[in-house]
Design a protein around this motif. Structure first.
Motif, PDB file in Angstrom:
ATOM      1  N   ILE A  28       0.842  -1.194   0.000  1.00  0.00           N
ATOM      2  CA  ILE A  28       0.000   0.000   0.000  1.00  0.00           C
ATOM      3  C   ILE A  28       0.875   1.241   0.000  1.00  0.00           C
ATOM      4  N   THR A  29       0.619   2.129  -0.939  1.00  0.00           N
ATOM      5  CA  THR A  29       1.281   3.428  -0.939  1.00  0.00           C
ATOM      6  C   THR A  29       0.225   4.505  -0.743  1.00  0.00           C
ATOM      7  N   MET A  52      -2.406   1.840  10.600  1.00  0.00           N
ATOM      8  CA  MET A  52      -2.115   0.802   9.616  1.00  0.00           C
ATOM      9  C   MET A  52      -1.304  -0.338  10.226  1.00  0.00           C
ATOM     10  N   ILE A  53      -0.375  -0.007  11.098  1.00  0.00           N
ATOM     11  CA  ILE A  53       0.358  -1.058  11.816  1.00  0.00           C
ATOM     12  C   ILE A  53      -0.610  -1.888  12.653  1.00  0.00           C
ATOM     13  N   ALA A  92     -11.389   6.848   4.995  1.00  0.00           N
ATOM     14  CA  ALA A  92     -10.104   6.196   4.750  1.00  0.00           C
ATOM     15  C   ALA A  92      -9.885   5.016   5.685  1.00  0.00           C
ATOM     16  N   MET A  93     -10.264   5.176   6.956  1.00  0.00           N
ATOM     17  CA  MET A  93     -10.070   4.082   7.908  1.00  0.00           C
ATOM     18  C   MET A  93     -10.938   2.873   7.544  1.00  0.00           C
ATOM     19  N   ASP A  94     -12.164   3.117   7.126  1.00  0.00           N
ATOM     20  CA  ASP A  94     -13.034   2.009   6.717  1.00  0.00           C
ATOM     21  C   ASP A  94     -12.459   1.292   5.494  1.00  0.00           C
ATOM     22  N   LEU A  95     -11.953   2.055   4.552  1.00  0.00           N
ATOM     23  CA  LEU A  95     -11.348   1.472   3.360  1.00  0.00           C
ATOM     24  C   LEU A  95     -10.133   0.631   3.725  1.00  0.00           C
ATOM     25  N   LEU A  96      -9.254   1.188   4.525  1.00  0.00           N
ATOM     26  CA  LEU A  96      -8.043   0.466   4.908  1.00  0.00           C
ATOM     27  C   LEU A  96      -8.373  -0.783   5.727  1.00  0.00           C
ATOM     28  N   LYS A 102      -6.625  -8.841   2.562  1.00  0.00           N
ATOM     29  CA  LYS A 102      -5.352  -9.070   1.904  1.00  0.00           C
ATOM     30  C   LYS A 102      -4.224  -9.232   2.911  1.00  0.00           C
ATOM     31  N   THR A 103      -3.131  -9.827   2.459  1.00  0.00           N
ATOM     32  CA  THR A 103      -1.915  -9.900   3.255  1.00  0.00           C
ATOM     33  C   THR A 103      -1.023  -8.730   2.849  1.00  0.00           C
TER      34      THR A 103
END
Length: 291
Positions: free
Chosen positions: A212-213, A281-282, A240-244, A251-252
Motif C-alpha cells: 500500500i502506498t 495501519m500497523i 479512509a479508515m473504513d477502506l483500509l 489481503k496480506t
C-alpha cells in the motif's frame, strides 16, 4: 542500522528494540521528485516528533499495537540523483525485509515508492500495489523526468501489472485515455463517493500479497492540509479508515509507505494525523484477523 534518536511513538526499550521488533519504521525524506510545493524532506522528522504524543491504545482495535515491537532506524544518506536514490531505498528496504521485518516507510515525495516496490519484486513473485492518492501518477515523464512523483504508478506498473488506484481526482487527458484503453483499476473520488465502484470485486482481482502506498493528498484538507500538490474534495478520516480496514482484512499486506507530507511551521495537525495513520495501519496489520 542505527536506531533513530526519536523512535516512533517515543517507545522505550524493549518495545523499540530492533532485534525483537516486528515492524521497522524507515524515514526517507527525499524531495527531488516534487513539482510544486516543497517540505517533504523534513516530513519524516515532523511525523516522528508528533508520534510521541499519540495514545498507544487504539479504541477501535481495542489493543495497543505497539506491543508487537516497533523499531525506528536512522535515515540513510540519500543521494540527490533520482536513480541513485531509488537504489538506496531498494537496498535499505531489502536489507530490512531479509531480516523478516515489516517495513513502514515515511517519505519523502512519491517518487521514492518505486525503490521499495523494486525491493519487494526481488523477494515476492507476485504481488499487487494499492495506491491511495489524489493524482493518477501515470505519466511517462513529467518536467523531463521519468522519475518525477507524477510518474510513480507508471514506473510501478513496469514492475507489477496488478494495481488499484483509489481517491483520484486529478489527471491529464492522456492518463484518462490510458486508464480506459488498458482497463486499469482506477476509482476516482467521485465514483467512490457515489457508490459506483465495487471495491470488493476490485480487491478480489488483486493478488493476496499487497503493498500500500498512501499519498497524503488523498485526504481532505480538514484531515491533512500540508502537502506539495493539494487537491480539494479528498477522503475524510473515517472514510479512509473504513477502506483500509477492509483492505487489511482481505489481503496480506507486505509493506506500506506514507508520502508527500510537507512540513510546515504553522501546521502541527498534518504530521500528527500522518503519524496516527501510520500507527493505525500497523494496528490493522497486527491486531485484526482476516474476515
Amino acid at each position: 542500522m542505527k536506531p533513530h534518536g526519536t523512535p516512533f511513538l517515543g517507545l522505550p526499550a524493549p518495545q523499540s528494540d530492533f532485534e525483537t521488533a516486528a515492524v521497522v519504521v524507515l524515514p526517507f525524506g527525499y524531495e527531488g521528485g516534487v513539482s510544486y510545493g516543497k517540505g517533504t524532506a523534513a516530513a519524516p522528522d515532523a511525523v516522528l516528533a508528533a508520534s510521541c504524543y499519540l495514545e498507544l491504545y487504539d479504541e477501535v482495535l481495542d489493543d495497543e499495537p505497539c506491543r508487537i515491537g516497533i523499531a525506528t532506524v536512522t535515515q540513510p544518506v540519500i543521494p540527490s540523483s533520482a536513480g541513485a536514490m531509488l537504489d538506496t531505498l531498494e537496498t535499505t528496504a531489502g536489507t530490512l525485509l531479509d531480516q523478516q521485518k515489516f517495513v513502514a516507510v515515511i517519505g519523502g515525495d512519491h517518487s521514492i515508492t518505486t525503490g521499495y516496490v523494486r525491493a519487494l519484486a526481488n523477494r515476492f513473485e507476485r504481488f499487487g500495489v494499492l495506491q491511495l492518492d489524489a493524482h493518477a501518477d501515470l505519466r511517462e515523464s513529467y518536467e523531463d523526468s521519468p522519475l518525477s512523483h507524477a510518474c510513480t504508478m507508471a514506473r510501478i506498473r513496469e514492475i507489477t501489472p496488478h494495481t488499484l488506484q483509489i481517491g483520484i481526482r486529478s489527471m491529464s487527458a492522456q492518463e484518462a485515455r490510458q486508464v480506459k484503453e488498458k482497463h486499469l483499476g482506477l476509482c476516482t473520488m467521485h465514483r467512490f463517493r457515489n457508490g459506483r465502484f465495487d471495491l470488493e470485486a476490485e480487491l478480489d482481482r488483486l493478488p493476496d500479497l499487497l503493498f500500500i502506498t498512501v499519498d497524503v493528498d488523498v485526504f481532505d484538507w480538514s484531515v491533512i492540509a500540508s502537502t506539495g500538490t493539494p487537491e480539494p474534495g479528498g477522503m475524510l478520516w473515517d472514510e479512509a479508515m473504513d477502506l483500509l480496514q477492509m483492505v487489511f482484512s482481505r489481503k496480506t499486506v507486505i509493506g506500506f509507505d506514507v508520502v508527500e507530507l510537507a512540513q510546515r511551521d504553522h501546521d502541527d495537525n498534518s504530521p500528527f494525523a500522518t503519524a496516527k495513520l501510520i500507527y493505525k495501519m500497523i494496528g490493522m496489520k497486527y491486531c485484526t484477523n482476516k474476515a
